[in-house]
Scaffold this active site. Structure first.
Site, short mmCIF file in Angstrom:
data_model
loop_
_atom_site.label_atom_id
_atom_site.label_comp_id
_atom_site.label_asym_id
_atom_site.label_seq_id
_atom_site.Cartn_x
_atom_site.Cartn_y
_atom_site.Cartn_z
N GLN A 69 4.23 -6.40 -0.33
CA GLN A 69 4.33 -6.37 -2.03
C GLN A 69 5.96 -5.93 -1.79
OE1 GLN A 69 2.18 -4.81 -1.15
NE2 GLN A 69 0.54 -4.19 -2.27
N ASN A 81 -0.66 6.62 -3.52
CA ASN A 81 0.20 5.22 -4.15
C ASN A 81 0.36 3.94 -2.62
OD1 ASN A 81 2.20 3.72 -5.56
ND2 ASN A 81 4.08 3.76 -4.20
N LYS A 82 1.11 3.80 -2.71
CA LYS A 82 0.92 2.05 -1.53
C LYS A 82 0.73 2.71 0.11
CE LYS A 82 -0.86 -0.37 -1.50
NZ LYS A 82 -1.20 -1.15 -1.31
N ARG A 127 -2.11 -7.36 -9.45
CA ARG A 127 -2.32 -5.90 -8.47
C ARG A 127 -1.13 -5.02 -9.19
NH1 ARG A 127 2.32 -5.64 -7.75
NH2 ARG A 127 1.59 -4.13 -6.78
N GLY A 128 -1.29 -3.84 -9.23
CA GLY A 128 -0.81 -2.60 -9.48
C GLY A 128 -1.50 -2.13 -10.29
N ASP A 162 -0.79 5.11 -8.32
CA ASP A 162 -1.87 4.95 -8.95
C ASP A 162 -2.47 5.85 -8.91
OD1 ASP A 162 -0.66 2.78 -6.54
OD2 ASP A 162 -2.46 1.54 -7.61
O1 MRU Z 1 -1.93 -2.84 -3.48
P1 MRU Z 1 -1.23 -2.62 -5.14
O2 MRU Z 1 -0.81 -3.75 -4.73
O3 MRU Z 1 -2.50 -2.80 -5.70
O4 MRU Z 1 -0.70 -0.85 -5.06
C1 MRU Z 1 0.62 -0.96 -6.12
C2 MRU Z 1 1.02 0.26 -5.65
O5 MRU Z 1 0.71 1.47 -4.96
C3 MRU Z 1 1.02 0.27 -7.04
O6 MRU Z 1 3.10 1.28 -6.91
C4 MRU Z 1 1.16 1.18 -8.23
O7 MRU Z 1 -0.39 0.95 -8.80
C5 MRU Z 1 2.12 1.29 -9.40
S1 MRU Z 1 1.80 0.00 -10.34
C6 MRU Z 1 2.99 0.32 -11.86
#
Ligand code: MRU
Length: 354
Positions: free
Chosen positions: A203, A254-255, A51-52, A244
């Site tokens: 996370q 973003n998250k 993920r990320g 994202d």
């Molecule tokens: O749902 P996730 O854990 O994939 O979400 C991740 C995020 O929101 C991160 O902040 C984003 O992907 C940037 S990672 C460098």
């Protein structure tokens, strides 16, 4: 591949298959899942074993190669048509992180532009996936350095706050927001990182905290609802988060929880930085209203491990991301420098986006 000072590589190409750090088991267990088939890669992305945004892109690029390896024909046209199906399958995994679509598009373009046999195209696809991975490591280190130049000059040692995990685990191995934190730490500019726990999947509490512990970076985990209090107490000098997908006007997905953090930062006059590679900017969309927001299984909200938190009969809503409007963002830190949201198109689109 070039090495990262973190020695944490969420995606590893090893002897004909892909090893993924199983991020659903951290911090309790540091274990790898071995992936041989593109369908298994799609499943690993969906279930957040990997993920990320940048790491999802890298995993999808290898998924494209694994899919290419499974296609049995020697006919170029048939091969490309089946590769399109592989791409479509991978595209359905997670809708918000634009790096997924960016990496798949780059792999497809490479396949179409390679002159040669099907086997030669396959080889070029593997090299391209490896290149995407290596480039991300260099990009994140550049983001870390650019971010360091931008951080407030006083006090000499800063308390930074981050949300979710935008670290080595979310990229090829260095991190975007955590890349800035790492660079600050290695130059003696970081006093402490505050990490939002990041409900519902935690996370921050699980992954960001784990990364910091690996390197001895002082970290304090807080619940998401404590950020406002910490800022009111003057405990936070700047917020750094990942992204994202960033729209052309700078609106940033973003998250979930990032938007409220940005509002709180604005209310307390704390700088709010977004750290992301140019590949995360989607110049095809004008504003954040066009960013698709992933909705995930409600079980993430109502259950922690084996414990069900809520009474029977309630309903749930589980958007995985939110959009922070550009006017709340102090600067967007990329590998090519830091820009205000309104500068993105002029400074980046025409110079760096094909
Ligand atoms: O749902 P996730 O854990 O994939 O979400 C991740 C995020 O929101 C991160 O902040 C984003 O992907 C940037 S990672 C460098």
């Amino acid at each position: 591949m070039i090495s990262s000072p973190t020695h944490v590589y969420p995606v590893i190409w090893y002897e004909g298959s892909v090893l993924l750090i199983d991020q659903t088991h951290l911090p309790a267990e540091y274990a790898f899942v071995e992936i041989h088939r593109c369908e298994d890669m799609a499943q690993a992305i969906k279930t957040m074993i990997v993920r990320g945004a940048p790491a999802i892109g890298i995993a999808a690029a290898y998924g494209m190669y694994l899919g290419a390896r499974e296609i049995e024909t020697h006919d170029r046209e048939q091969f490309l048509s089946q590769l399109e199906q592989v791409a479509q399958m991978l595209r359905t995994t997670r809708p918000t992180a634009v790096n997924l679509f960016w990496a798949i598009a780059r792999m497809l373009k490479t396949a179409y532009e390679t002159i040669g046999t099907v086997e030669e195209i396959r080889q070029v696809l593997l090299t391209t996936a490896q290149t995407i991975q290596t480039e991300d490591l260099q990009t994140c280190q550049a983001i870390g350095d650019r971010g360091l130049e931008l951080l407030p000059k006083t006090p000499a040692q800063l308390n930074l706050l981050t949300h979710c995990n935008a670290g080595a685990l979310a990229t090829a191995g260095y991190g975007t927001a955590l890349g800035v934190v790492r660079s600050a730490w290695s130059c003696g500019r970081l006093s402490r990182l505050y990490a939002d726990e990041t409900r519902p999947r935690l996370q921050g509490a699980k992954l960001t905290a784990w990364e910091c512990v690996q390197e001895g970076i002082p970290v304090t985990v807080i619940t998401d609802s404590m950020a406002a209090h910490c800022m009111q107490q003057g405990m936070i000098h700047a917020v750094v988060v990942g992204a994202d997908r960033i729209a052309a006007n700078g609106d940033t997905a973003n998250k979930i929880g990032t938007y409220s953090l940005a509002l709180v930062a604005k209310a307390h006059d704390v700088p709010f930085y977004v750290a992301a590679p140019v590949a995360t900017i989607d110049f095809a969309i004008a504003t954040g209203r066009e960013i698709p927001i992933e909705e995930r299984d409600p079980v993430e909200v109502y259950q922690i491990d084996d414990t069900i938190l809520t009474p029977a009969g309630v309903e749930f809503y589980n958007p995985a991301f939110d959009v922070t409007p550009a006017h709340l963002i102090t600067a967007i830190i990329t590998e090519h420098g830091a820009f205000s949201p309104s500068q993105l198109q002029q400074e980046l689109q025409h110079k760096y986006v094909a």
